[in-house]
Design a protein around this motif. Structure first.
Motif, PDB file in Angstrom:
ATOM      1  N   ALA A 199      60.624   9.935 -41.097  1.00 36.60           N
ATOM      2  CA  ALA A 199      60.646   8.586 -41.666  1.00 36.60           C
ATOM      3  C   ALA A 199      60.354   7.549 -40.580  1.00 36.60           C
ATOM      4  N   ALA A 200      60.910   7.736 -39.397  1.00 32.49           N
ATOM      5  CA  ALA A 200      60.664   6.804 -38.292  1.00 32.49           C
ATOM      6  C   ALA A 200      59.195   6.840 -37.877  1.00 32.49           C
ATOM      7  N   GLU A 201      58.609   8.035 -37.847  1.00 30.71           N
ATOM      8  CA  GLU A 201      57.191   8.154 -37.498  1.00 30.71           C
ATOM      9  C   GLU A 201      56.321   7.482 -38.558  1.00 30.71           C
ATOM     10  N   GLN A 202      56.687   7.641 -39.822  1.00 40.34           N
ATOM     11  CA  GLN A 202      55.946   7.002 -40.910  1.00 40.34           C
ATOM     12  C   GLN A 202      56.017   5.481 -40.794  1.00 40.34           C
ATOM     13  N   ARG A 203      57.195   4.949 -40.502  1.00 39.06           N
ATOM     14  CA  ARG A 203      57.339   3.491 -40.327  1.00 39.06           C
ATOM     15  C   ARG A 203      56.482   3.001 -39.169  1.00 39.06           C
ATOM     16  N   GLU A 204      56.436   3.745 -38.083  1.00 39.00           N
ATOM     17  CA  GLU A 204      55.640   3.347 -36.920  1.00 39.00           C
ATOM     18  C   GLU A 204      54.149   3.361 -37.275  1.00 39.00           C
ATOM     19  N   ARG A 205      53.693   4.390 -38.002  1.00 43.29           N
ATOM     20  CA  ARG A 205      52.285   4.441 -38.429  1.00 43.29           C
ATOM     21  C   ARG A 205      51.953   3.242 -39.318  1.00 43.29           C
ATOM     22  N   GLU A 206      52.835   2.910 -40.239  1.00 41.68           N
ATOM     23  CA  GLU A 206      52.610   1.771 -41.134  1.00 41.68           C
ATOM     24  C   GLU A 206      52.582   0.462 -40.356  1.00 41.68           C
ATOM     25  N   ARG A 207      53.450   0.317 -39.357  1.00 40.70           N
ATOM     26  CA  ARG A 207      53.464  -0.891 -38.526  1.00 40.70           C
ATOM     27  C   ARG A 207      52.140  -1.032 -37.777  1.00 40.70           C
ATOM     28  N   GLN A 208      51.666   0.072 -37.184  1.00 42.53           N
ATOM     29  CA  GLN A 208      50.406   0.041 -36.446  1.00 42.53           C
ATOM     30  C   GLN A 208      49.231  -0.284 -37.370  1.00 42.53           C
ATOM     31  N   GLN A 209      49.218   0.312 -38.564  1.00 41.05           N
ATOM     32  CA  GLN A 209      48.144   0.022 -39.523  1.00 41.05           C
ATOM     33  C   GLN A 209      48.160  -1.444 -39.922  1.00 41.05           C
ATOM     34  N   GLY A 210      49.354  -1.992 -40.104  1.00 37.35           N
ATOM     35  CA  GLY A 210      49.465  -3.406 -40.446  1.00 37.35           C
ATOM     36  C   GLY A 210      48.895  -4.297 -39.364  1.00 37.35           C
ATOM     37  N   GLU A 211      49.182  -3.977 -38.110  1.00 37.84           N
ATOM     38  CA  GLU A 211      48.646  -4.772 -36.998  1.00 37.84           C
ATOM     39  C   GLU A 211      47.130  -4.656 -36.926  1.00 37.84           C
ATOM     40  N   GLU A 212      46.608  -3.442 -37.140  1.00 42.88           N
ATOM     41  CA  GLU A 212      45.160  -3.234 -37.072  1.00 42.88           C
ATOM     42  C   GLU A 212      44.432  -3.962 -38.193  1.00 42.88           C
ATOM     43  N   ARG A 213      45.060  -4.076 -39.348  1.00 44.38           N
ATOM     44  CA  ARG A 213      44.425  -4.699 -40.513  1.00 44.38           C
ATOM     45  C   ARG A 213      44.652  -6.195 -40.600  1.00 44.38           C
ATOM     46  N   ARG A 214      45.531  -6.727 -39.770  1.00 46.93           N
ATOM     47  CA  ARG A 214      45.831  -8.162 -39.810  1.00 46.93           C
ATOM     48  C   ARG A 214      44.594  -8.946 -39.395  1.00 46.93           C
ATOM     49  N   PRO A 215      44.228  -9.957 -40.154  1.00 47.97           N
ATOM     50  CA  PRO A 215      43.062 -10.754 -39.772  1.00 47.97           C
ATOM     51  C   PRO A 215      43.327 -11.493 -38.464  1.00 47.97           C
ATOM     52  N   PRO A 216      42.272 -11.788 -37.722  1.00 45.42           N
ATOM     53  CA  PRO A 216      42.457 -12.503 -36.455  1.00 45.42           C
ATOM     54  C   PRO A 216      43.006 -13.908 -36.689  1.00 45.42           C
ATOM     55  N   THR A 217      43.702 -14.434 -35.703  1.00 45.50           N
ATOM     56  CA  THR A 217      44.228 -15.799 -35.770  1.00 45.50           C
ATOM     57  C   THR A 217      43.058 -16.767 -35.740  1.00 45.50           C
ATOM     58  N   PRO A 218      42.998 -17.714 -36.686  1.00 48.06           N
ATOM     59  CA  PRO A 218      41.885 -18.673 -36.687  1.00 48.06           C
ATOM     60  C   PRO A 218      42.000 -19.623 -35.501  1.00 48.06           C
ATOM     61  N   ASP A 219      40.869 -20.186 -35.093  1.00 47.85           N
ATOM     62  CA  ASP A 219      40.882 -21.145 -33.990  1.00 47.85           C
ATOM     63  C   ASP A 219      41.486 -22.475 -34.416  1.00 47.85           C
ATOM     64  N   TRP A 220      41.201 -22.908 -35.645  1.00 50.01           N
ATOM     65  CA  TRP A 220      41.646 -24.215 -36.121  1.00 50.01           C
ATOM     66  C   TRP A 220      42.113 -24.102 -37.563  1.00 50.01           C
ATOM     67  N   VAL A 221      43.160 -24.841 -37.909  1.00 50.42           N
ATOM     68  CA  VAL A 221      43.637 -24.885 -39.287  1.00 50.42           C
ATOM     69  C   VAL A 221      44.016 -26.316 -39.633  1.00 50.42           C
ATOM     70  N   VAL A 222      43.916 -26.639 -40.914  1.00 55.47           N
ATOM     71  CA  VAL A 222      44.425 -27.907 -41.418  1.00 55.47           C
ATOM     72  C   VAL A 222      45.557 -27.553 -42.366  1.00 55.47           C
ATOM     73  N   GLU A 223      46.664 -28.229 -42.197  1.00 56.92           N
ATOM     74  CA  GLU A 223      47.814 -27.970 -43.059  1.00 56.92           C
ATOM     75  C   GLU A 223      47.576 -28.580 -44.429  1.00 56.92           C
ATOM     76  N   LEU A 224      48.040 -27.893 -45.445  1.00 53.64           N
ATOM     77  CA  LEU A 224      47.940 -28.369 -46.821  1.00 53.64           C
ATOM     78  C   LEU A 224      49.331 -28.729 -47.289  1.00 53.64           C
ATOM     79  N   GLY A 225      49.429 -29.762 -48.074  1.00 50.53           N
ATOM     80  CA  GLY A 225      50.754 -30.144 -48.523  1.00 50.53           C
ATOM     81  C   GLY A 225      50.715 -30.858 -49.857  1.00 50.53           C
ATOM     82  N   ILE A 226      51.893 -31.024 -50.387  1.00 52.89           N
ATOM     83  CA  ILE A 226      52.071 -31.739 -51.637  1.00 52.89           C
ATOM     84  C   ILE A 226      52.829 -33.017 -51.299  1.00 52.89           C
TER      85      ILE A 226
END
Length: 88
Positions: free
Chosen positions: A11-38
């Protein structure tokens, strides 16, 4: 006891594999963002990854960030995108 220990290790190995896959699939941090609000008041422009940026934001290009600052959208006081963009 041996079987329970092996299941725990698996189970611990499975969690570690899932964590690594999540990091690999995470989109890159954008250079610039504009905040949206109400509500009232314009939201600031942020450098991508700014700790103070709200959860509601949209990725923008460098040119869009420059245009927004020129149009009076304020720069985040924490990450100072205006300084990073060379707008003083």
């Amino acid at each position: 006891m041996g079987g329970a220990h092996r299941r725990g290790d698996a189970a611990a190995e499975q969690r570690e594999r899932e964590r690594q896959q999540g990091e690999e699939r995470r989109p890159p941090t954008p250079d610039w963002v504009v905040e949206l609000g109400i509500g009232v008041g314009a939201r600031p422009i942020d450098v991508g990854g700014c700790y103070a940026a709200g959860k509601r934001h949209r990725t923008i290009t460098r040119e869009q960030a420059l245009a927004a600052l020129a149009d009076g959208i304020r720069a985040c006081i924490h990450c100072r995108p205006d300084t990073e963009l060379g707008v003083l």
